[in-house]
Design a protein around this motif. Structure first.
Motif, PDB file in Angstrom:
ATOM      1  N   TYR A  19      93.415  22.999  78.578  1.00 31.40           N
ATOM      2  CA  TYR A  19      94.293  24.132  78.879  1.00 31.40           C
ATOM      3  C   TYR A  19      95.391  24.207  77.838  1.00 31.40           C
ATOM      4  CZ  TYR A  19      91.915  23.646  83.320  1.00 31.40           C
ATOM      5  OH  TYR A  19      90.942  23.543  84.280  1.00 31.40           O
ATOM      6  N   VAL A  20      95.936  25.428  77.684  1.00 34.94           N
ATOM      7  CA  VAL A  20      97.128  25.609  76.860  1.00 34.94           C
ATOM      8  C   VAL A  20      98.196  26.266  77.719  1.00 34.94           C
ATOM      9  CG1 VAL A  20      95.878  25.676  74.681  1.00 34.94           C
ATOM     10  CG2 VAL A  20      96.287  27.810  75.909  1.00 34.94           C
ATOM     11  N   GLU A  21      99.422  25.839  77.506  1.00 39.80           N
ATOM     12  CA  GLU A  21     100.544  26.232  78.355  1.00 39.80           C
ATOM     13  C   GLU A  21     101.445  27.214  77.619  1.00 39.80           C
ATOM     14  OE1 GLU A  21     104.288  23.618  79.432  1.00 39.80           O
ATOM     15  OE2 GLU A  21     102.591  23.057  80.702  1.00 39.80           O
TER      16      GLU A  21
ATOM     17  N   SER B 107     104.754  28.833  76.388  1.00 35.76           N
ATOM     18  CA  SER B 107     106.027  28.190  76.071  1.00 35.76           C
ATOM     19  C   SER B 107     107.004  29.226  75.535  1.00 35.76           C
ATOM     20  CB  SER B 107     105.803  27.083  75.021  1.00 35.76           C
ATOM     21  OG  SER B 107     107.018  26.538  74.590  1.00 35.76           O
TER      22      SER B 107
ATOM     23  N   ASN C  42     102.529  35.365  73.662  1.00 36.20           N
ATOM     24  CA  ASN C  42     102.186  35.055  75.052  1.00 36.20           C
ATOM     25  C   ASN C  42     102.609  36.157  76.022  1.00 36.20           C
ATOM     26  OD1 ASN C  42     104.966  34.514  75.414  1.00 36.20           O
ATOM     27  ND2 ASN C  42     104.668  32.333  74.924  1.00 36.20           N
TER      28      ASN C  42
ATOM     29  N   GLN D 268     101.219  30.386  83.900  1.00 35.47           N
ATOM     30  CA  GLN D 268     101.871  29.305  83.176  1.00 35.47           C
ATOM     31  C   GLN D 268     100.941  28.640  82.166  1.00 35.47           C
ATOM     32  OE1 GLN D 268     103.695  26.543  85.920  1.00 35.47           O
ATOM     33  NE2 GLN D 268     104.668  28.180  87.110  1.00 35.47           N
ATOM     34  N   ARG D 269      99.639  28.743  82.381  1.00 32.42           N
ATOM     35  CA  ARG D 269      98.699  28.175  81.431  1.00 32.42           C
ATOM     36  C   ARG D 269      97.389  28.947  81.497  1.00 32.42           C
ATOM     37  NH1 ARG D 269      97.126  22.458  84.517  1.00 32.42           N
ATOM     38  NH2 ARG D 269      95.653  23.391  85.974  1.00 32.42           N
TER      39      ARG D 269
ATOM     40  N   PHE E 199     102.561  28.540  72.457  1.00 32.32           N
ATOM     41  CA  PHE E 199     101.624  27.848  73.339  1.00 32.32           C
ATOM     42  C   PHE E 199     101.626  26.370  72.986  1.00 32.32           C
ATOM     43  CE2 PHE E 199      99.968  32.140  73.709  1.00 32.32           C
ATOM     44  CZ  PHE E 199      99.532  32.211  75.032  1.00 32.32           C
TER      45      PHE E 199
ATOM     46  N   VAL F 138      97.957  21.276  76.729  1.00 31.24           N
ATOM     47  CA  VAL F 138      98.010  20.379  77.881  1.00 31.24           C
ATOM     48  C   VAL F 138      97.005  19.262  77.620  1.00 31.24           C
ATOM     49  CG1 VAL F 138      97.657  20.162  80.368  1.00 31.24           C
ATOM     50  CG2 VAL F 138      98.617  22.283  79.422  1.00 31.24           C
TER      51      VAL F 138
ATOM     52  N   ALA G 133     102.743  18.929  78.411  1.00 30.01           N
ATOM     53  CA  ALA G 133     102.282  19.609  77.200  1.00 30.01           C
ATOM     54  C   ALA G 133     103.372  19.526  76.133  1.00 30.01           C
ATOM     55  CB  ALA G 133     101.956  21.064  77.513  1.00 30.01           C
TER      56      ALA G 133
END
Length: 706
Positions: free
Chosen positions: A496-498, A500, A506, A513-514, A534, A537, A554
């Motif tokens: 996963y990528v979160e 930010s 984004n 959130q992700r 991004f 995680v 992350a």
């Protein structure tokens, strides 16, 4: 509309004959056709489809004329007839251009017995029987059969018949040939034994790829010279796949091939319809101004389940032809077997050819113009066996589909034909996963960024040299503002990528959130002056279900952005987002790709289209003119052939950037034949297209200020 339609008849038998060959019929005869097919029926097909050129079976595997070359196998049904000659005469009577088709990939027992050196050999040392028809033998493409014997056949055809060119199918060989001749020639040239498998990490395999390229390129030159020694205005035209140019020396191809033929005859599997136009853009990435022909089969295209003497649906055929034509490819259809038990393909082909005819003048008067380019990673792809190349292109295909969904037109730049001037045509360059790049190629891209270009880099781009040797650092680190901290790894599950912070990259995730991460990950650190919208995680177990939760916060960048001193922007996504999107089709990945490209553009595109459905958009310009072609991909079957019906889409607003000072403009819709209203607003011309079935175009013209 511009008055620049090509006068095909005026170019007959001239040095530029091929420029009048803009709509092709190919008839590939079966061996029993001499006593079964109707020549007059095919002359009528030429007329009905509006074809001005024909490619007709002549010889090679089977001769369809009374050949005198020893071991050139005549059709057992030939008798005293000459079906090839009759077709040539019929086409010429209609003022059509004519190419003779030869196929050298197999021979019969008599030739194999007399010349065993003509037969390909497998890795176990066995002469190769044909994989689909074991009664015959596969030829060695790199030895005397192609270099000495086939030129005799070519010379006979060109001497005895009124043709403009010889077209060769299946002439490039089928993998490695392990015959004594190939083994010795390769060893003498490279010092290696023939490789046992295709492995880009193996120096012997890389040497074979280069040796094969040299042998095939030499063959093109020799066959072309054999043709021109008899007919100076004629040529040898090799059949090529969409990526085949990487297999040749480009200067040689430029000198000997006046036009190029792409043998991508239709969709298969889950290929989308826009793959037709992709062929045009990939060839243009190397030869921008060379005419390119796209072959379309009247039957379904499935590499495993083959029904070559069959008919697919009409909408499928017409759409494939139209998408290729919209991107500047000349249409060509092919029919296997001269007997026509199912005539349902004729009208759809004629419809597709008619669509091309309606936009031909505007296409001729303009040239491709685009702000966004995807790097065609030929330096990487040429190290892959052709059977594995499709999987190696997944990242590029994912980016391409994401841009089409976004309504953004794009072109390609070939990394082995890349120049500073070529890069300067574009505002944004995308590297989906160009793993292998030379130092010189990296320097060209870096210098372009330092001149103000914007760069989007993903996957493992620039992490290896042109030979495939891993680098200690990304070759574009100086402009990306990132530093490699660990080698690539994968495939990885449950990543996963979160999101930010707040950044245009984004935007649009509505509180998420992700999102899903990639399958192959590259660890990087972000340098000063960058942002990280991004974060990665750290991956965690996907089973047992009780263990499916993240362990660590992350922290590592999953996307890094930077604004350059020259006014450009860079985005680094160090994971295989393109390939993951191509496989999974997660909308979040499409949004991230679109956000990255639009942020890199730093403003609206030169053409913006709004309206319902999915369109494949191409843009071409000329002084005082802009052509926008719109191919309707909207269909419940758009991901799987065949399309059964066409689903028209409603009104679209096309917004086109125009030069400052323009006070009046006019727009025509070539397919519907109507004039469209133009509204000039804030440096843009706004045109409404009422509806689109398969294809429509907007041809906008204005008077240049001053």
């Amino acid at each position: 509309m511009p008055d620049t339609a090509i006068d095909s008849a005026r170019l007959l038998r001239s040095p530029n004959w091929y420029r009048g060959a803009t709509r092709w019929t190919q008839l590939t005869l079966a061996e029993d056709d001499p006593v079964k097919f109707d020549v007059d029926e095919w002359i009528d097909v030429f007329r009905r489809t509006g074809s001005n050129a024909a490619c007709l079976s002549a010889g090679g595997y089977v001769a369809y004329y009374p050949t005198k070359v020893p071991y050139h196998y005549r059709s057992k049904w030939l008798g005293d007839s000459d079906p090839f000659g009759a077709l040539v005469d019929g086409a010429r009577a209609l003022d059509m251009h004519v190419m003779a088709r030869v196929d050298p990939h197999a021979i019969h027992d008599d030739a194999a017995t007399a010349h065993p050196e003509w037969v390909a050999v497998d890795a176990a040392g066995n002469p190769r029987r044909h994989w689909a028809y074991p009664d015959v033998w596969v030829t060695c493409a790199y030895g005397d059969y192609n270099t000495q014997y086939m030129p005799e056949i070519v010379r006979e055809i060109v001497r005895d018949y009124d043709v403009d060119a010889v077209f060769a199918n299946r002439w490039q060989g089928h993998g490695i040939c392990y015959c004594e001749s190939c083994a010795k020639k390769f060893r003498d040239a490279s010092g290696y034994n023939l490789p046992q498998a295709s492995d880009p990490a193996d120096a012997g395999w890389r040497a074979w790829v280069a040796w094969r390229r040299e042998r095939l390129t030499t063959m093109v030159v020799d066959w072309d010279r054999a043709v021109q020694a008899i007919r100076p205005n004629a040529s040898f035209i090799p059949n090529m796949g969409g990526a085949s140019l990487m297999e040749f020396d480009l200067a040689t191809i430029e000198a000997h091939c006046p036009f190029l033929v792409v043998d991508h005859q239709g969709r298969h599997g889950l290929e989308p319809m826009w793959m037709a136009g992709r062929n045009a853009k990939r060839i243009r990435a190397t030869f921008r101004d060379r005419p390119v022909v796209l072959i379309t089969s009247v039957g379904p295209e499935e590499p495993v389940h083959r029904w070559k003497d069959s008919v697919t649906t009409g909408p499928e055929m017409t759409s494939w032809i139209a998408d290729g034509a919209a991107h500047g490819m000349l249409p060509w259809f092919t029919k296997f077997n001269g007997v026509i038990p199912d005539p349902r393909w004729i009208s759809p082909v004629a419809d597709g050819f008619d669509l091309h005819a309606k936009i031909e003048a505007a296409l001729t008067a303009t040239e491709p113009a685009c702000e966004i380019a995807i790097l065609d990673a030929t330096t990487t792809l040429r190290l892959h066996d052709w059977q594995k190349r499709d999987a190696a292109e997944a990242d590029e295909k994912g980016f391409g589909h994401a841009l089409i969904e976004a309504g953004l037109a794009f072109e390609f730049v070939s990394d082995h034909a890349m120049t500073a001037a070529m890069l300067d045509r574009f505002r944004v360059l995308i590297l989906p996963n160009a793993r292998c790049l030379s130092d010189a190629q990296c320097a060209l891209i870096s210098d372009w960024v330092k001149r103000g270009g914007s760069l989007v880099v993903a996957g493992e781009s620039a992490l290896a040299t042109e030979e495939g040797v891993a680098r200690d650092e990304c070759g574009l680190a100086d402009v990306l503002g990132t530093r490699l901290t660990a080698a690539p790894r994968g495939p990885v599950k449950n990543t996963y990528v979160e999101l930010s912070g707040t950044h245009p990259l984004n935007a649009g995730y509505n509180g998420a959130q992700r999102i899903i991460g990639g399958l192959r990950l590259v660890s990087v650190a972000a340098e000063a002056g960058t942002e990280t919208p991004f974060l990665t995680v750290p991956d965690f177990p996907d089973l047992p279900m009780e263990e499916v939760y993240p362990r660590l916060a992350a922290t590592d960048p999953a996307a890094v952005t930077r604004e350059t001193e020259a006014g450009g922007r860079t985005v680094h996504i160090p994971w295989n987002i393109g390939a993951t999107f191509w496989e999974v089709l997660a909308q979040d990945h499409q949004r991230l790709i679109e956000n990255a490209v639009r942020w890199a553009l730093n403003g609206p595109s030169m053409v913006e289209v709004t309206g319902p459905g999915v369109l494949d958009i191409a843009v071409r310009t000329a002084p005082g003119a802009c052509l926008v072609t719109l191919v309707n991909l909207t269909n419940p079957m758009m991901w799987k052939a065949p399309i059964r019906n066409i689903y028209p889409v409603g009104a679209h607003e096309v917004s086109i950037a125009v030069p400052d000072g323009i006070t009046a403009a006019s727009a025509q819709l070539p397919i519907s034949g109507k004039q469209a209203k133009v509204e000039l607003r804030e440096g843009r011309a706004i045109v409404t297209v009422p509806g689109i079935e398969i294809l429509e175009a907007v041809y906008l013209t204005w008077k240049e200020p001053g």
